[in-house]
Design an enzyme around this catalytic site. Structure first.
Site, PDB file in Angstrom:
ATOM      1  N   LYS A 129      50.124  50.288  45.657  1.00 34.38           N
ATOM      2  CA  LYS A 129      49.770  51.645  46.077  1.00 34.38           C
ATOM      3  C   LYS A 129      48.992  51.524  47.377  1.00 34.38           C
ATOM      4  O   LYS A 129      48.403  50.476  47.652  1.00 34.38           O
ATOM      5  CB  LYS A 129      48.907  52.321  45.010  1.00 34.38           C
ATOM      6  CG  LYS A 129      48.887  53.829  45.115  1.00 34.38           C
ATOM      7  CD  LYS A 129      50.081  54.475  44.454  1.00 34.38           C
ATOM      8  CE  LYS A 129      50.105  55.973  44.690  1.00 34.38           C
ATOM      9  NZ  LYS A 129      51.166  56.633  43.920  1.00 34.38           N
ATOM     10  N   ASP A 169      53.267  60.163  48.431  1.00 28.85           N
ATOM     11  CA  ASP A 169      52.398  60.576  47.320  1.00 28.85           C
ATOM     12  C   ASP A 169      51.642  61.800  47.853  1.00 28.85           C
ATOM     13  O   ASP A 169      52.117  62.439  48.808  1.00 28.85           O
ATOM     14  CB  ASP A 169      51.446  59.430  46.914  1.00 28.85           C
ATOM     15  CG  ASP A 169      50.707  59.709  45.598  1.00 28.85           C
ATOM     16  OD1 ASP A 169      51.330  59.612  44.540  1.00 28.85           O
ATOM     17  OD2 ASP A 169      49.509  60.040  45.634  1.00 28.85           O
TER      18      ASP A 169
HETATM   19  P1  NDP Z   1      51.532  66.919  47.058  1.00 30.89           P
HETATM   20  O1  NDP Z   1      50.610  66.539  48.147  1.00 30.89           O
HETATM   21  O2  NDP Z   1      52.903  67.364  47.379  1.00 30.89           O
HETATM   22  O3  NDP Z   1      50.860  68.063  46.158  1.00 30.89           O
HETATM   23  C1  NDP Z   1      49.628  67.873  45.533  1.00 30.89           C
HETATM   24  C2  NDP Z   1      49.223  69.185  44.889  1.00 30.89           C
HETATM   25  O4  NDP Z   1      48.034  68.985  44.127  1.00 30.89           O
HETATM   26  C3  NDP Z   1      48.893  70.255  45.930  1.00 30.89           C
HETATM   27  O5  NDP Z   1      49.165  71.512  45.381  1.00 30.89           O
HETATM   28  C4  NDP Z   1      47.386  70.050  46.115  1.00 30.89           C
HETATM   29  O6  NDP Z   1      46.720  71.179  46.618  1.00 30.89           O
HETATM   30  C5  NDP Z   1      46.960  69.748  44.710  1.00 30.89           C
HETATM   31  N1  NDP Z   1      45.732  68.932  44.715  1.00 30.89           N
HETATM   32  C6  NDP Z   1      45.514  67.785  45.378  1.00 30.89           C
HETATM   33  N2  NDP Z   1      44.266  67.340  45.180  1.00 30.89           N
HETATM   34  C7  NDP Z   1      43.693  68.240  44.363  1.00 30.89           C
HETATM   35  C8  NDP Z   1      42.422  68.347  43.777  1.00 30.89           C
HETATM   36  N3  NDP Z   1      41.472  67.430  44.000  1.00 30.89           N
HETATM   37  N4  NDP Z   1      42.197  69.413  42.971  1.00 30.89           N
HETATM   38  C9  NDP Z   1      43.160  70.325  42.736  1.00 30.89           C
HETATM   39  N5  NDP Z   1      44.383  70.282  43.261  1.00 30.89           N
HETATM   40  C10 NDP Z   1      44.644  69.260  44.063  1.00 30.89           C
HETATM   41  O7  NDP Z   1      51.546  65.666  46.045  1.00 30.89           O
HETATM   42  P2  NDP Z   1      52.606  65.313  44.921  1.00 30.89           P
HETATM   43  O8  NDP Z   1      53.130  66.549  44.306  1.00 30.89           O
HETATM   44  O9  NDP Z   1      53.530  64.332  45.493  1.00 30.89           O
HETATM   45  O10 NDP Z   1      51.687  64.521  43.889  1.00 30.89           O
HETATM   46  C11 NDP Z   1      50.995  65.177  42.815  1.00 30.89           C
HETATM   47  C12 NDP Z   1      50.598  64.142  41.778  1.00 30.89           C
HETATM   48  O11 NDP Z   1      51.778  63.504  41.275  1.00 30.89           O
HETATM   49  C13 NDP Z   1      49.704  62.999  42.258  1.00 30.89           C
HETATM   50  O12 NDP Z   1      48.849  62.603  41.210  1.00 30.89           O
HETATM   51  C14 NDP Z   1      50.700  61.897  42.546  1.00 30.89           C
HETATM   52  O13 NDP Z   1      50.089  60.616  42.480  1.00 30.89           O
HETATM   53  C15 NDP Z   1      51.662  62.101  41.412  1.00 30.89           C
HETATM   54  N6  NDP Z   1      52.981  61.513  41.607  1.00 30.89           N
HETATM   55  C16 NDP Z   1      53.760  61.871  42.677  1.00 30.89           C
HETATM   56  C17 NDP Z   1      55.020  61.325  42.818  1.00 30.89           C
HETATM   57  C18 NDP Z   1      55.965  61.761  43.885  1.00 30.89           C
HETATM   58  O14 NDP Z   1      57.120  61.355  43.838  1.00 30.89           O
HETATM   59  N7  NDP Z   1      55.562  62.585  44.834  1.00 30.89           N
HETATM   60  C19 NDP Z   1      55.506  60.290  41.892  1.00 30.89           C
HETATM   61  C20 NDP Z   1      54.646  60.054  40.759  1.00 30.89           C
HETATM   62  C21 NDP Z   1      53.420  60.624  40.671  1.00 30.89           C
HETATM   63  P3  NDP Z   1      46.354  71.278  48.190  1.00 30.89           P
HETATM   64  O15 NDP Z   1      47.628  71.624  48.864  1.00 30.89           O
HETATM   65  O16 NDP Z   1      45.341  72.336  48.238  1.00 30.89           O
HETATM   66  O17 NDP Z   1      45.814  69.931  48.576  1.00 30.89           O
END
Ligand code: NDP
Length: 448
Positions: A129, A169
């Protein structure tokens, strides 16, 4: 819970001493060691041959300075990381996260989890990571590009299509992957599959964008079916509104559910009529806006500031898809009181340990992240396969493979939980099944 096995208790004490202050990493290692206690009792060779000692220490940790120049001509400096946790079963693989909350602790914990997750996919990929405390939010395109170029100018010497293949991510989507890829190509002169999540015009895979969210729903559907339930007519709450949340919302809706809430880091929307996902895509994918804008055009919806309140909305199924530790013990209890019967994790470690225990005690079906969200990395590995073959599969081919993998993961972890005396505890089952393959590969390769 204390570790009963004296060797594992001693090992954990040494891990704590060596990683003092890395709270999230330590919580994760302890939880995995607790799950695999029955495995090492059955396989003393993992202790005798040093597999356990090596397993809890990342193979390599890289930390570096990322200097860049903002639009005002000011020099800015961020911190970059790549933690290569384990390469026993294949080249390192795992995403890059750009978010102000990124620290070495967070990257180490995610890399450790990634090793087990990648093992569960059945594909030949090790765990890593990386990321930076850079915040792409509010930056211009040119600032993001300059940052990505500087980040890759250091990272490129540690990665390669057969050594380490990063992906996206939080905060790293198609735009960032494009800039990172461009700089890698410029520095090395190689046109190769060194990153996944690439655009479709330069080696990306169809269905990669949808994979984590769709995969989460395929896994959850299988888990629900085994309990005589389904998404059909269920009320679903999803946190986040990023890549994972949007495509979990899309697939859950296709499977007959009504998704009533989404969030971002400022607050959440509740639309009892069901989320209008086209509008969310416009706000989030096209305009990079805030989720509150949804309520401005949808009178049926309310917007509430703050994130935790989303778990007070009554639902049958909860899919946390934002970030780590977003479901506290209190939120877990509220979900249980409101009749939620299934929680399946799209984000990495979104439920605190006490919260997981509360779900298990209450008989809530619980899909742990390393199994439930493995569809993203699995499809990234399928992108690597297509790059090696210089071929592109159709959306339907990739989606069908993804579904097979997610269904297989459910049955693998369910079987492992049963075999090791913790039937129905898929958290333990995922740790056990993921660990067994990695441990056997490490055993075969000796002290390396
Ligand atoms: P994105 O950046 O596309 O979206 C993240 C979302 O979560 C946004 O809506 C963001 O809001 C919100 N968010 C981030 N930090 C916080 C916080 N501290 N409190 C509340 N909301 C928060 O990321 P992904 O959708 O790609 O990833 C989401 C999760 O899924 C992560 O944990 C990631 O590790 C996991 N994941 C992702 C994969 C992938 O293929 N993308 C694969 C496997 C796991 P805002 O826009 O306001 O920041």
């Amino acid at each position: 819970m204390a570790l009963k096995n004296p060797y594992l208790a001693d090992l954990m004490a040494r891990v704590e001493k060596r990683n003092a202050g890395d709270a999230q990493f330590l919580i994760t290692v302890r939880s995995v060691l607790e799950s695999i206690e029955p495995v090492v009792e059955k396989h003393p060779e993992y202790i005798e041959k040093g597999v356990m000692e090596m397993f809890v220490e990342p193979e390599r940790v890289v930390q570096f300075r990322v200097p860049w120049v903002d639009d005002g001509g000011n020099v800015r400096v961020n911190r970059g990381f790549r933690v290569q946790s384990n390469s026993a079963i294949g080249p390192y693989k795992g995403g890059l996260r750009f978010h102000p909350s990124v620290t070495l602790d967070i990257v180490k914990f995610l890399a450790f989890e990634q090793t087990l997750k990648n093992s569960l996919t059945t594909l030949p990929i090790g765990g890593a990571k990386g990321g930076s405390d850079f915040d792409p939010k509010g930056k211009s395109d040119m600032e993001v590009m300059r940052f990505c170029q500087s980040f890759m100018t250091e990272l490129y010497r540690h990665i390669g299509p057969d050594t380490d293949v990063p992906a996206g991510d939080i905060g790293v989507g198609a735009r960032e992957i494009g800039y990172l890829y461009g700089q890698y190509k410029r520095l090395t002169g190689d046109y190769c599959g060194v990153l996944t999540g690439k655009g479709l015009t330069y080696g990306g895979s169809l269905a990669r964008k949808e994979a984590t969210g769709y995969g989460l729903c395929y896994f959850t559907e299988e888990m629900l079916a085994a309990a005589g339930k389904s998404f059909n007519a269920a009320t679903v709450v999803i946190s986040g509104s990023g890549n994972v949340a949007i495509y979990a919302c899309e697939k859950a809706t296709q499977l007959g559910a009504k998704v009533v809430a989404l969030s971002d880091s400022n607050g959440y929307i509740h639309d009892p009529n069901g989320i209008d996902l086209d509008c969310v895509k416009q706000i989030k994918e096209v305009r990079r806006g805030r989720i509150r804008e949804y309520a401005e055009t949808h009178p049926s919806a309310t917007y509430t500031e703050g994130c935790a309140g989303i778990w007070t909305i009554p639902c049958d199924i909860a899919l946390p898809c934002a970030t780590q530790n977003e479901i506290s013990l209190e939120s877990a209890r509220t979900l249980i009181q409101n009749g939620c019967y299934c929680v399946s994790e799209g984000a990495n470690m979104p439920t605190v340990m006490d919260g997981i225990q509360a779900f298990l005690d209450a008989g809530v079906l619980f899909g742990p992240a390393k199994a439930a969200n493995a569809g993203g990395v699995a499809t990234s590995a399928l992108e690597m396969t297509q790059n090696s073959q210089r071929l592109s599969w159709t959306f339907e081919e990739v989606d069908a493979k993804l579904k097979d993998i997610m269904v297989g993961i459910y049955h693998n972890i369910e079987g492992a939980a049963r075999e090791y005396g913790c039937e129905g505890n898929f958290e333990a089952g995922a740790n056990i099944a993921g660990f067994l393959k990695v441990a056997d590969a490490m055993l075969a390769q000796g002290v390396v």
